[in-house]
Scaffold this motif. Structure first.
Motif, PDB file in Angstrom:
ATOM      1  N   ASP A   1       0.898  -1.076  -0.085  1.00 44.91           N
ATOM      2  CA  ASP A   1      -0.056   0.022   0.036  1.00 44.91           C
ATOM      3  C   ASP A   1       0.957   1.200   0.036  1.00 44.91           C
ATOM      4  OD1 ASP A   1      -2.245  -1.428   0.071  1.00 44.91           O
ATOM      5  OD2 ASP A   1      -2.517  -1.471   2.334  1.00 44.91           O
ATOM      6  N   CYS A   2       2.251   1.125   0.370  1.00 43.51           N
ATOM      7  CA  CYS A   2       3.134   2.223   0.560  1.00 43.51           C
ATOM      8  C   CYS A   2       3.836   2.632  -0.783  1.00 43.51           C
ATOM      9  CB  CYS A   2       3.881   2.007   1.881  1.00 43.51           C
ATOM     10  SG  CYS A   2       2.883   1.947   3.082  1.00 43.51           S
ATOM     11  N   GLY A   3       3.604   2.003  -1.843  1.00 44.77           N
ATOM     12  CA  GLY A   3       4.388   2.257  -3.171  1.00 44.77           C
ATOM     13  C   GLY A   3       5.040   1.086  -3.471  1.00 44.77           C
ATOM     14  N   GLU A   4       6.055   1.158  -4.413  1.00 38.60           N
ATOM     15  CA  GLU A   4       6.701   0.224  -5.010  1.00 38.60           C
ATOM     16  C   GLU A   4       8.141  -0.244  -4.363  1.00 38.60           C
ATOM     17  OE1 GLU A   4       7.636   0.722  -9.007  1.00 38.60           O
ATOM     18  OE2 GLU A   4       5.765   1.287  -9.678  1.00 38.60           O
ATOM     19  N   TYR A   5       8.280  -1.479  -4.524  1.00 41.50           N
ATOM     20  CA  TYR A   5       9.423  -1.992  -3.887  1.00 41.50           C
ATOM     21  C   TYR A   5      10.841  -1.482  -4.083  1.00 41.50           C
ATOM     22  CZ  TYR A   5      12.784  -5.511  -1.298  1.00 41.50           C
ATOM     23  OH  TYR A   5      13.545  -6.058  -0.809  1.00 41.50           O
ATOM     24  N   PRO A   6      11.785  -1.335  -3.682  1.00 43.62           N
ATOM     25  CA  PRO A   6      12.139  -1.452  -1.959  1.00 43.62           C
ATOM     26  C   PRO A   6      11.724   0.003  -1.464  1.00 43.62           C
ATOM     27  CG  PRO A   6      14.237  -0.932  -3.189  1.00 43.62           C
ATOM     28  CD  PRO A   6      13.393  -0.906  -4.325  1.00 43.62           C
ATOM     29  N   ALA A   7      11.486   1.059  -2.004  1.00 45.73           N
ATOM     30  CA  ALA A   7      11.030   2.217  -1.202  1.00 45.73           C
ATOM     31  C   ALA A   7      10.025   2.128  -0.305  1.00 45.73           C
ATOM     32  CB  ALA A   7      10.692   3.238  -2.294  1.00 45.73           C
ATOM     33  N   SER A   8       8.933   1.069  -0.524  1.00 41.57           N
ATOM     34  CA  SER A   8       7.887   0.860   0.152  1.00 41.57           C
ATOM     35  C   SER A   8       8.075   0.512   1.563  1.00 41.57           C
ATOM     36  CB  SER A   8       6.918  -0.188  -0.833  1.00 41.57           C
ATOM     37  OG  SER A   8       7.787  -1.472  -0.902  1.00 41.57           O
ATOM     38  N   LEU A   9       9.198  -0.184   1.678  1.00 43.62           N
ATOM     39  CA  LEU A   9       9.665  -0.695   3.037  1.00 43.62           C
ATOM     40  C   LEU A   9       9.889   0.473   4.055  1.00 43.62           C
ATOM     41  CD1 LEU A   9      12.273  -3.584   2.328  1.00 43.62           C
ATOM     42  CD2 LEU A   9       9.853  -3.760   3.266  1.00 43.62           C
ATOM     43  N   ALA A  10      10.742   1.428   3.465  1.00 41.88           N
ATOM     44  CA  ALA A  10      10.780   2.590   4.403  1.00 41.88           C
ATOM     45  C   ALA A  10       9.784   3.415   4.812  1.00 41.88           C
ATOM     46  CB  ALA A  10      11.890   3.316   3.635  1.00 41.88           C
ATOM     47  N   ALA A  11       8.713   3.293   3.614  1.00 44.94           N
ATOM     48  CA  ALA A  11       7.462   4.271   3.729  1.00 44.94           C
ATOM     49  C   ALA A  11       6.560   3.292   4.610  1.00 44.94           C
ATOM     50  CB  ALA A  11       6.783   4.359   2.174  1.00 44.94           C
ATOM     51  N   ALA A  12       6.557   2.233   4.770  1.00 42.55           N
ATOM     52  CA  ALA A  12       5.823   1.341   5.659  1.00 42.55           C
ATOM     53  C   ALA A  12       6.203   1.680   6.925  1.00 42.55           C
ATOM     54  CB  ALA A  12       5.641  -0.032   5.270  1.00 42.55           C
ATOM     55  N   THR A  13       7.399   1.587   7.182  1.00 42.86           N
ATOM     56  CA  THR A  13       7.840   1.540   8.604  1.00 42.86           C
ATOM     57  C   THR A  13       7.735   3.160   9.111  1.00 42.86           C
ATOM     58  OG1 THR A  13       9.860   0.352   7.926  1.00 42.86           O
ATOM     59  CG2 THR A  13      10.275   1.755   9.753  1.00 42.86           C
ATOM     60  N   ARG A  14       7.925   4.377   8.369  1.00 41.74           N
ATOM     61  CA  ARG A  14       7.396   5.571   8.673  1.00 41.74           C
ATOM     62  C   ARG A  14       6.096   5.622   8.976  1.00 41.74           C
ATOM     63  NH1 ARG A  14      10.964   7.011   4.314  1.00 41.74           N
ATOM     64  NH2 ARG A  14       8.940   7.163   3.095  1.00 41.74           N
ATOM     65  N   ARG A  15       5.120   4.917   8.276  1.00 44.28           N
ATOM     66  CA  ARG A  15       3.666   5.205   8.279  1.00 44.28           C
ATOM     67  C   ARG A  15       3.200   4.377   9.516  1.00 44.28           C
ATOM     68  NH1 ARG A  15      -0.944   2.882   4.063  1.00 44.28           N
ATOM     69  NH2 ARG A  15      -2.704   2.897   5.437  1.00 44.28           N
ATOM     70  N   ALA A  16       3.942   3.368  10.025  1.00 53.40           N
ATOM     71  CA  ALA A  16       3.628   2.462  11.189  1.00 53.40           C
ATOM     72  C   ALA A  16       3.911   3.206  12.044  1.00 53.40           C
ATOM     73  CB  ALA A  16       4.339   1.032  10.978  1.00 53.40           C
TER      74      ALA A  16
END
Length: 244
Positions: A218-233
């Motif tokens: 839900d937070c974008g394309e991998y691998p940028a989505s990992l950092a985005a998901a971490t920030r969101r959480a």
């Protein structure tokens, strides 16, 4: 006034009963696991023990966001901030689903509790050893694939000052690789019960906020989505804290 009532109560009644219940619970888990009742043992004795522990410590709990609690058959990586050991009682007692904990290696040496966690096949991780981290990832994947959820504290250790520390990415990598949603949970109040480095607990209410689940995708394309998901959480969990 409450302090003068609570202190003698806890020394004479609450504390001894908590220790006794811990010994009974961990012994039950160990025996039941060795007899082949692992799924039952990892869920229900701890559930009863956790609710009893909060009651004995005069620490009522309020649940916010009950509509986001997992439904039967759903699997998640449950992530929460880590305020004190009472976080475990809040999650174990009030987020009811089949699960395995991800725990620090040092907890393996705790009397009774370490052996019970081993028997229940909870996942231990030693951050100082890369091989242990890799093994944790494999065990986590196997746990999720078996239909169990995972409880993990992304900060890695209890807070020193009540504030949320930076989240590590292990839980998010695991959730992404298996396509399992993340379930953010805010724990507020456990820090006031037993701060890190202290040994005598104090009664205090806990608020457990269950947030809507989301996936790394839900937070974008991998691998940028990992950092985005971490920030969101982290932002989601922190926003529900009264102390931040």
């Amino acid at each position: 006034m409450l302090r003068y009532i609570y202190y003698p109560y806890y020394i004479l009644i609450g504390g001894p009963l908590f220790i006794l219940s811990t010994i009974i619970t961990t012994t039950t888990i160990i025996i039941a696991c060795y007899l082949g009742f692992g799924d039952w043992a990892t869920r229900w004795p701890g559930f009863v023990w956790s609710r009893l522990a909060l009651w004995l410590h005069w620490s009522p709990i309020t649940i916010v966001g009950r509509e986001h609690l997992p439904k039967q058959g759903e699997t998640y990586v449950v992530i929460a901030n880590h305020q004190s050991m009472f976080d475990i009682f809040a999650l174990y007692g009030y987020v009811q689903l089949p699960f395995k904990w991800v725990l620090k290696e040092e907890l393996r040496r705790m009397p009774f509790i370490g052996k019970a966690c081993e028997a229940a096949r909870f996942i231990f991780v030693d951050d100082s050893k890369p091989s242990s981290i890799a093994q944790t990832m494999e065990e986590g994947k196997a746990t999720l694939e078996s239909g169990h959820s995972i409880f993990i504290f992304p900060e890695g250790s209890r807070t020193l000052d009540g504030k949320v520390a930076r989240f590590k990415k292990g839980a998010f990598v695991m959730a992404n690789e298996l396509g399992v949603p993340l379930l953010p949970v805010t724990i507020d109040g456990a820090y006031q019960i037993l701060k890190r480095g202290h040994w005598f607990p104090h009664p205090h209410p806990i608020t457990l906020t269950i947030h809507p689940p989301f996936s790394v995708a839900d937070c974008g394309e991998y691998p940028a989505s990992l950092a985005a998901a971490t920030r969101r959480a982290q932002q989601t969990i922190t926003a529900a804290l009264n102390t931040q």
